[in-house]
Design a protein around this motif. Sequence first.
Motif, PDB file in Angstrom:
ATOM      1  N   SER A 199      -9.545 -20.339  -2.562  1.00 61.22           N
ATOM      2  CA  SER A 199      -9.034 -19.284  -2.027  1.00 61.22           C
ATOM      3  C   SER A 199      -8.275 -19.064  -1.217  1.00 61.22           C
ATOM      4  CB  SER A 199      -9.952 -18.233  -1.314  1.00 61.22           C
ATOM      5  OG  SER A 199     -10.181 -17.093  -1.177  1.00 61.22           O
ATOM      6  N   ILE A 200      -6.880 -18.606  -2.040  1.00 59.56           N
ATOM      7  CA  ILE A 200      -5.531 -18.470  -1.545  1.00 59.56           C
ATOM      8  C   ILE A 200      -4.617 -16.669  -1.705  1.00 59.56           C
ATOM      9  CG2 ILE A 200      -3.345 -18.478  -2.318  1.00 59.56           C
ATOM     10  CD1 ILE A 200      -4.759 -21.769  -2.168  1.00 59.56           C
ATOM     11  N   GLY A 201      -4.691 -16.730  -0.322  1.00 60.63           N
ATOM     12  CA  GLY A 201      -3.946 -15.354   0.188  1.00 60.63           C
ATOM     13  C   GLY A 201      -1.749 -15.452  -0.583  1.00 60.63           C
ATOM     14  N   ILE A 202      -2.002 -14.171  -1.144  1.00 59.36           N
ATOM     15  CA  ILE A 202      -0.484 -13.864  -1.663  1.00 59.36           C
ATOM     16  C   ILE A 202       0.699 -13.344  -0.344  1.00 59.36           C
ATOM     17  CG2 ILE A 202      -1.008 -13.298  -3.419  1.00 59.36           C
ATOM     18  CD1 ILE A 202       1.181 -15.080  -4.915  1.00 59.36           C
ATOM     19  N   SER A 203       1.167 -13.543  -0.420  1.00 58.22           N
ATOM     20  CA  SER A 203       1.991 -12.272   0.085  1.00 58.22           C
ATOM     21  C   SER A 203       3.745 -12.474   0.274  1.00 58.22           C
ATOM     22  CB  SER A 203       1.524 -12.181   1.691  1.00 58.22           C
ATOM     23  OG  SER A 203       1.912 -12.757   2.372  1.00 58.22           O
ATOM     24  N   GLU A 204       4.320 -11.894   0.062  1.00 54.83           N
ATOM     25  CA  GLU A 204       5.902 -11.732   0.434  1.00 54.83           C
ATOM     26  C   GLU A 204       6.486 -12.182   1.708  1.00 54.83           C
ATOM     27  OE1 GLU A 204       9.750  -8.316   0.492  1.00 54.83           O
ATOM     28  OE2 GLU A 204       8.552  -8.305  -0.994  1.00 54.83           O
ATOM     29  N   PRO A 205       7.008 -12.856   2.341  1.00 56.95           N
ATOM     30  CA  PRO A 205       7.291 -13.359   3.431  1.00 56.95           C
ATOM     31  C   PRO A 205       8.321 -12.247   4.126  1.00 56.95           C
ATOM     32  CG  PRO A 205       7.995 -14.812   1.964  1.00 56.95           C
ATOM     33  CD  PRO A 205       7.516 -13.747   0.883  1.00 56.95           C
ATOM     34  N   ASP A 206       7.884 -12.385   5.653  1.00 58.64           N
ATOM     35  CA  ASP A 206       9.038 -11.258   6.697  1.00 58.64           C
ATOM     36  C   ASP A 206       8.505 -10.039   6.314  1.00 58.64           C
ATOM     37  OD1 ASP A 206       9.826 -13.887   7.522  1.00 58.64           O
ATOM     38  OD2 ASP A 206      11.565 -13.777   6.528  1.00 58.64           O
ATOM     39  N   THR A 207       6.972  -9.588   5.586  1.00 60.38           N
ATOM     40  CA  THR A 207       6.781  -7.750   5.850  1.00 60.38           C
ATOM     41  C   THR A 207       5.156  -7.431   6.518  1.00 60.38           C
ATOM     42  OG1 THR A 207       4.887  -8.690   4.155  1.00 60.38           O
ATOM     43  CG2 THR A 207       7.722  -8.245   3.841  1.00 60.38           C
ATOM     44  N   ALA A 208       5.405  -8.743   7.757  1.00 64.61           N
ATOM     45  CA  ALA A 208       4.074  -8.139   8.282  1.00 64.61           C
ATOM     46  C   ALA A 208       4.656  -7.282   9.189  1.00 64.61           C
ATOM     47  CB  ALA A 208       4.563  -9.645   9.902  1.00 64.61           C
ATOM     48  N   GLY A 209       3.427  -6.301   9.185  1.00 63.44           N
ATOM     49  CA  GLY A 209       3.948  -5.059  10.263  1.00 63.44           C
ATOM     50  C   GLY A 209       2.169  -4.196  10.047  1.00 63.44           C
ATOM     51  N   ALA A 210       2.610  -2.840  10.772  1.00 59.79           N
ATOM     52  CA  ALA A 210       0.968  -2.343  10.916  1.00 59.79           C
ATOM     53  C   ALA A 210       0.227  -1.491   9.091  1.00 59.79           C
ATOM     54  CB  ALA A 210       0.897  -1.258  11.707  1.00 59.79           C
ATOM     55  N   LYS A 211       1.576  -1.782   7.916  1.00 56.94           N
ATOM     56  CA  LYS A 211       0.881  -1.135   6.884  1.00 56.94           C
ATOM     57  C   LYS A 211       1.651  -1.711   6.219  1.00 56.94           C
ATOM     58  CE  LYS A 211       2.344   3.255   8.049  1.00 56.94           C
ATOM     59  NZ  LYS A 211       2.138   4.697   7.507  1.00 56.94           N
ATOM     60  N   PRO A 212       2.334  -1.861   4.030  1.00 58.90           N
ATOM     61  CA  PRO A 212       3.511  -1.862   3.481  1.00 58.90           C
ATOM     62  C   PRO A 212       4.182  -0.911   3.940  1.00 58.90           C
ATOM     63  CG  PRO A 212       0.859  -2.291   2.519  1.00 58.90           C
ATOM     64  CD  PRO A 212       1.016  -1.176   4.024  1.00 58.90           C
ATOM     65  N   SER A 213       5.476  -1.498   3.752  1.00 57.94           N
ATOM     66  CA  SER A 213       6.546  -0.606   3.480  1.00 57.94           C
ATOM     67  C   SER A 213       6.864   0.590   2.944  1.00 57.94           C
ATOM     68  CB  SER A 213       8.168  -1.593   3.374  1.00 57.94           C
ATOM     69  OG  SER A 213       7.974  -2.255   1.565  1.00 57.94           O
ATOM     70  N   PHE A 214       5.617   0.436   1.549  1.00 58.65           N
ATOM     71  CA  PHE A 214       5.872   1.824   1.432  1.00 58.65           C
ATOM     72  C   PHE A 214       4.906   3.116   1.603  1.00 58.65           C
ATOM     73  CE2 PHE A 214       4.484  -1.807  -1.527  1.00 58.65           C
ATOM     74  CZ  PHE A 214       3.285  -1.840  -1.265  1.00 58.65           C
ATOM     75  N   TYR A 215       4.049   2.207   2.595  1.00 59.00           N
ATOM     76  CA  TYR A 215       3.306   4.578   3.177  1.00 59.00           C
ATOM     77  C   TYR A 215       3.525   4.211   4.635  1.00 59.00           C
ATOM     78  CZ  TYR A 215      -0.655   3.130   0.162  1.00 59.00           C
ATOM     79  OH  TYR A 215      -1.319   3.300  -0.983  1.00 59.00           O
TER      80      TYR A 215
END
Length: 215
Positions: A199-215
């Motif tokens: 079971s693989i998680g996939i995300s863009e590197p260096d996008t850690a935070g409290a929520k996605p940048s577009f919210y």
Amino acid sequence: MKKVLILGASGSIATLVTRNLLDDSRVQLTLLVRHPERLATDIRIDSRVTVVVADVVKDTAQLAAALQGQDLVYANLYGANLKQQGAAVVAAMTAAKVNRIIWISANGIYNEIPGKYGQWNAQMLGSTLTAYAAGAKVIESSRLAYTIVRPAWFSDKDMVSYELTQKGQAFKGTEVSRKSVAAYLTTLILDDSQAIKQSIGISEPDTAGAKPSFY
């Protein structure tokens, strides 16, 4: 010729994957949809593309017929009844002796997201997250050679950049481009020996935070 059945083929990620696979002349596609009018207009129905109109839960005969001779199933399904959809797919694949499945789920189904983003994600998805978790559990409990893919929130960035995490690891990032997820799925489909029973998680590197940048 590699024969691939795509369930939920009118979805945005499935559409991108379909376009990628059509670039490879060795692939033959069966696209299963409930609403054929939602298929992208640039996907031509020809000798390499067959469309089946069916609901995986209600139309078991059509699903069984679509599975005949397939090498792999890519399931891009959605809805409150994902547990039932998963069970129907597993039963039909077992009967048809098709063993390989790639199943799309969501980040957070294992409570694997730490901190504020994990809280935000659970609040935003609500019962949808519960449905994704139930569907994934059915797939993991089966005897199929599965890969579950758990994307972060989708962006429309025109880029391919992603990092992967395994089940049991903390999820990284808050977002990922649709193109990135489609690129990874295309890789899995073309070389389906990868990530078996994972079971693989996939995300863009260096996008850690409290929520996605577009919210």
